[in-house]
Scaffold this motif. Sequence first.
Motif: not given
Length: 604
Positions: A558-566, A574-578
């Motif tokens: 999920y870290h990789t998925l959400f960081r790479n979504l544009t 930012h809430i999801i990553l937190k």
Amino acid sequence: MKKTHSFHIPVMGIGFTIDTPLKVAQYGMDSVISLVDDILLEKLRKMYSEKFEVPYQEITDKIDDFRAKRITSYLNLISDLADKKFEALKNVTSEKSDEIKAYISMLPDGSSLKAEFNKLTANGFNFKEIKNWASKNLSKGSIDVNIMTKVDKDNFIKNEKLPVVYNDAHAAFRGFANSKLSSSVILSAGMNPRLYAYMAQFDDFFPNEKNEIKKRIILKVSDYRSALIQGKFLAKKGLWVSEYRIESGLNCGGHAFATDGFLLGPVLAEFKENRRELKASIQSLLNQELSNLGRTVPEALSFKVTAQGGVGTQEEHEFLMDHYNLDSVGWGSPFLLVPEATTVDDNTLQKLAKAKEDDLYLSDISPLGIPFNNLRNNTKDTEKERLINKGRPGSACPKKFVSLNKEFKEKGICTASREYQHLKIKELESQGLPLKEYELKFNKIVEKSCTCVGLGTSALLAYNLDTKTEGDGVSVCPGPNLAYYSKIMSLKHITDHIYGRDNVITRTDRPNVFIKELQIYMDFLKNKLEEAQKAMSKKEEKYLKTFTQNMKEGIAYYHTLFRNLTNDFNDKKHIILKELETNASTLQQIIRDLDALVLVPEKV
């Protein structure tokens, strides 16, 4: 025919979607009927036969193979009535154009059908043209059925055990197989080899010369490995799985089949990555078996991959469809608040509309011994508590669909029944345990609730049918996602919400579907660790270590998925990553606690 909708309505409980196809199939929406309760199906067949003036002859339990025959008769009636509604919708007249307008208005805005219809009617309604177009282009929603494969109770006449084909799941399958429907059976709750072998006796499940299969198989699974094993097993019987329906292990309604820590996102990614390999490996086995049987060997068959469990916004819906190449997304619990689609008595409907997170919890009330999503203070549990307080715990067990426990008798008893709980408490009293230990074990015994009755009673109450045998207690099994819905909705409201034309969620604190599931899994893991702290065997240690490792890999995914979504979830990224960081820290602490536990010898 062009696919009408990108969502489907999954089975909910026993009675909540029992007649949903009759309400939504004419609008091109797929839905699912539970085949657990043939007694309830027979009551509704009588009701609908009277309502629509269709000849009715009761199928009593004195008739040979009554369970299968009741199911066949009910499905045939629903099929006929749904066909009539659909034909009336297409038969457009100046007096009757509202239904076709409703059909079109509920389609997604990007639908080619909607564009064609709007173009056709831009200069007014030419009813002859519209009728011709509708007959060629509009399709009815599928009337699918669900069988919990392991709810396959042995049956007896007096004390004589009947052959396996009269077992509950076998009879339910036969009821569907003998019906006129051209649709799918969803097989849930794991593999039943005897049932799977039996399915190969029915011609409708095999492909014909046109590569068509009249009755199709859908497997409900929580992970890729299960799909591969079951798909291959069925292929070796000559049976093709036409859809793999992936359900979140815990973020769903009804029974919750927790995976070994496999989260929905990584599971969907594995299906996406291995879809071609899955098809190739299973079709080669299928073709070999069909050749051995002397049956038609199809040139090529396809299967769908769909998902369900906790989806709540148009953005999540579209993301799952696009990112994982899904064919459909299931929307379950929100439809419990849509009387035009599901059958829920008014009292339960009001309770569901008011339910918040704390009202929706994972319980141990199911007699099947599987975690069960429950609504706190439902009337069936209130009835159960009243019986406990009277000193008479347990249900009278009028239907016996889950009389599967054979501790005390060969015929099997339901663990929620008065008979079983009486015997179990008597056994407990003979052990002379300390009070605290006794109370703990006593509460575990009496916690079981008569869900096989409770999950169907709502339909009887909604239609003012007799509940003398069942009582008025209602069990209901919404998923955690229902907490974010607080309005009773029309069918138009919910479809507009799914397709982003409206927003029926007023709260702003609803977590992303993946984060919500992660949180539920984390709570589940914490409870498992707490249980293990009392005593942990090698087997339990291995399970927990596998679980935590899979969770760790899921969070990393999920870290990789959400960081790479544009282009997706930008306002909440930012809430999801937190949240991912917080859960990663919690998991690390759980891993440390697990490593610190002193192993005890495994009980022999």
